[in-house]
Design an enzyme around this catalytic site. Structure first.
Site, PDB file in Angstrom:
ATOM      1  N   ASN A 130      40.051  15.850  85.688  1.00 35.50           N
ATOM      2  CA  ASN A 130      39.054  16.222  86.698  1.00 35.50           C
ATOM      3  C   ASN A 130      38.047  17.151  86.017  1.00 35.50           C
ATOM      4  OD1 ASN A 130      37.612  17.187  88.857  1.00 35.50           O
ATOM      5  ND2 ASN A 130      39.322  18.259  89.821  1.00 35.50           N
ATOM      6  N   TRP A 131      36.900  16.595  85.669  1.00 37.27           N
ATOM      7  CA  TRP A 131      35.923  17.385  84.897  1.00 37.27           C
ATOM      8  C   TRP A 131      35.181  18.400  85.753  1.00 37.27           C
ATOM      9  CZ3 TRP A 131      33.164  13.113  81.458  1.00 37.27           C
ATOM     10  CH2 TRP A 131      34.129  12.520  80.618  1.00 37.27           C
ATOM     11  N   LYS A 132      35.318  18.279  87.053  1.00 36.49           N
ATOM     12  CA  LYS A 132      34.615  19.174  87.992  1.00 36.49           C
ATOM     13  C   LYS A 132      33.110  19.178  87.681  1.00 36.49           C
ATOM     14  CE  LYS A 132      38.893  21.622  88.745  1.00 36.49           C
ATOM     15  NZ  LYS A 132      39.593  22.849  89.120  1.00 36.49           N
ATOM     16  N   HIS A 154      40.697  17.863  97.400  1.00 36.70           N
ATOM     17  CA  HIS A 154      40.961  18.909  96.410  1.00 36.70           C
ATOM     18  C   HIS A 154      40.791  20.268  97.095  1.00 36.70           C
ATOM     19  CE1 HIS A 154      40.475  21.521  92.949  1.00 36.70           C
ATOM     20  NE2 HIS A 154      41.035  20.582  92.221  1.00 36.70           N
ATOM     21  N   GLU A 193      39.365  22.865  96.211  1.00 35.60           N
ATOM     22  CA  GLU A 193      37.997  23.397  96.153  1.00 35.60           C
ATOM     23  C   GLU A 193      37.136  22.775  97.254  1.00 35.60           C
ATOM     24  OE1 GLU A 193      37.384  22.627  91.972  1.00 35.60           O
ATOM     25  OE2 GLU A 193      38.883  24.162  91.537  1.00 35.60           O
ATOM     26  N   GLU A 244      48.975  20.484  94.099  1.00 32.52           N
ATOM     27  CA  GLU A 244      48.173  21.465  93.367  1.00 32.52           C
ATOM     28  C   GLU A 244      48.219  22.807  94.090  1.00 32.52           C
ATOM     29  OE1 GLU A 244      45.176  19.465  90.568  1.00 32.52           O
ATOM     30  OE2 GLU A 244      44.169  19.971  92.432  1.00 32.52           O
ATOM     31  N   GLY A 300      43.198  26.752  87.710  1.00 29.83           N
ATOM     32  CA  GLY A 300      42.264  27.540  86.906  1.00 29.83           C
ATOM     33  C   GLY A 300      42.725  28.964  86.627  1.00 29.83           C
ATOM     34  N   SER A 341      46.656  24.448  86.026  1.00 25.35           N
ATOM     35  CA  SER A 341      46.899  25.084  84.724  1.00 25.35           C
ATOM     36  C   SER A 341      47.858  24.311  83.826  1.00 25.35           C
ATOM     37  CB  SER A 341      47.388  26.536  84.922  1.00 25.35           C
ATOM     38  OG  SER A 341      46.371  27.309  85.528  1.00 25.35           O
ATOM     39  N   GLY A 346      42.458  19.910  85.059  1.00 22.83           N
ATOM     40  CA  GLY A 346      41.099  20.423  85.178  1.00 22.83           C
ATOM     41  C   GLY A 346      40.571  20.889  83.829  1.00 22.83           C
ATOM     42  N   GLY A 347      40.635  22.203  83.602  1.00 20.16           N
ATOM     43  CA  GLY A 347      40.061  22.791  82.391  1.00 20.16           C
ATOM     44  C   GLY A 347      40.466  22.099  81.100  1.00 20.16           C
TER      45      GLY A 347
HETATM   46  P1  PGA Z   1      43.117  23.341  86.184  1.00 17.01           P
HETATM   47  O1  PGA Z   1      42.576  22.534  87.466  1.00 17.01           O
HETATM   48  O2  PGA Z   1      43.877  22.353  85.315  1.00 17.01           O
HETATM   49  O3  PGA Z   1      41.875  23.868  85.514  1.00 17.01           O
HETATM   50  O4  PGA Z   1      44.005  24.428  86.696  1.00 17.01           O
HETATM   51  C1  PGA Z   1      43.347  21.526  88.063  1.00 17.01           C
HETATM   52  C2  PGA Z   1      42.599  20.939  89.224  1.00 17.01           C
HETATM   53  O5  PGA Z   1      41.853  21.638  89.909  1.00 17.01           O
HETATM   54  O6  PGA Z   1      42.713  19.729  89.479  1.00 17.01           O
END
Ligand code: PGA
Length: 256
Positions: A9-11, A95, A97, A167, A173, A212, A233-234
């Site tokens: 997930n590149w956001k 998600h 977010e 999640e 994050g 994470s 994510g990251g």
């Molecule tokens: P993260 O994000 O790996 O940066 O913690 C995961 C996500 O939001 O899908």
């Protein structure tokens, strides 16, 4: 046997050049991993170019979000059928977010899930509790409510054919992933919840862990019985790290 799945997930990161460079760097690193599914979710404007680069490879494009509506006067929205048009196969739904920053309610999430299914996309339904909810011992209640909203709207069969991503909000994050045992406990709760509604299909449901995940902790998380892969994510923005995470999932899909 559930087929392991790793999603990046590149956001809202990088530009077009970065998106192309990341795919170009990643492809040789994951070449030949034909026993797992790998999905990349770039920002909307780069979906088409990423989709073109992935054609003929084992990797699949996915989207980070989708409209709850089918078509029409919904300025700024992107319909599920449009995502299909540019080659998308998967779409992340609900998600945290989206839920927290953009006010997506359980019922909007259920509508989006239905739109994705109707367009032939695989919905990846995100569920998870906040730090305060976990501290109050409310994890099962929150995750159960998030699952029930979709179960009530679509019934168990479409949910069992989809993907659920656990999640925990506090792990996203933060650098602090759930412990493998804590992740497994919630994954098992998710599978048990679906099993109550549809015992025949629940064993096939793929449940991803997200929050994470790094190359260093991936293997231990993925080795849990009900953890079938990860939503990253990251660490998905680094081709080397993401490729290591993909390799860590091999052979980890829970056997049923
Ligand atoms: P993260 O994000 O790996 O940066 O913690 C995961 C996500 O939001 O899908």
């Amino acid at each position: 046997m559930r087929r392991p799945l790793v999603m990046g997930n590149w956001k809202m990161n990088g530009g077009r050049t970065d998106a192309i460079a990341l795919v170009t760097d990643l492809l040789p690193r994951v070449h030949g991993l034909d026993d797992i599914d790998i999905v990349l979710c770039p920002p909307y404007p780069f979906l088409e170019v990423v989709s073109c680069r992935l054609r003929g490879t084992l990797l699949m494009p996915g989207a980070q979000n989708v409209s709850a509506f089918t078509r029409g006067a919904y300025t700024g929205e992107v319909a599920a059928t449009m995502l299909r048009d540019v080659g998308c196969r998967y779409v992340i739904i609900g998600h945290s977010e989206r839920r927290l920053l953009f006010g997506e309610s359980d019922s909007v999430v259920a509508d989006k899930f239905q739109q994705a299914t109707a367009a032939g996309l695989v919905p990846v339904l995100c569920v998870g509790e906040s730090a305060a909810e976990r501290a109050a011992g409310r994890t099962a209640e929150v995750v159960g409510r998030q699952l029930a909203a979709v179960l009530d709207a679509v019934g168990p069969a479409p949910l069992a054919a989809a993907v659920v991503a656990y999640e925990p909000v506090w792990a996203i994050g933060s650098g602090q992933a759930a412990s493998p045992a804590d992740a497994q406990a919630v994954h098992q709760f998710i599978r048990d919840t679906i099993s109550t509604a549809d015992p025949a299909r629940a064993p096939q449901l793929r449940i991803l862990y997200g929050g994470s995940v790094k190359a260093q902790n991936a293997q231990e998380l993925f080795s849990q019985r009900d953890v079938d892969g990860g939503l990253i994510g990251g660490a998905a923005l680094d081709a080397s790290e993401f490729a290591q995470i993909c390799k860590a999932v091999r052979g980890c899909g829970g056997a049923e």
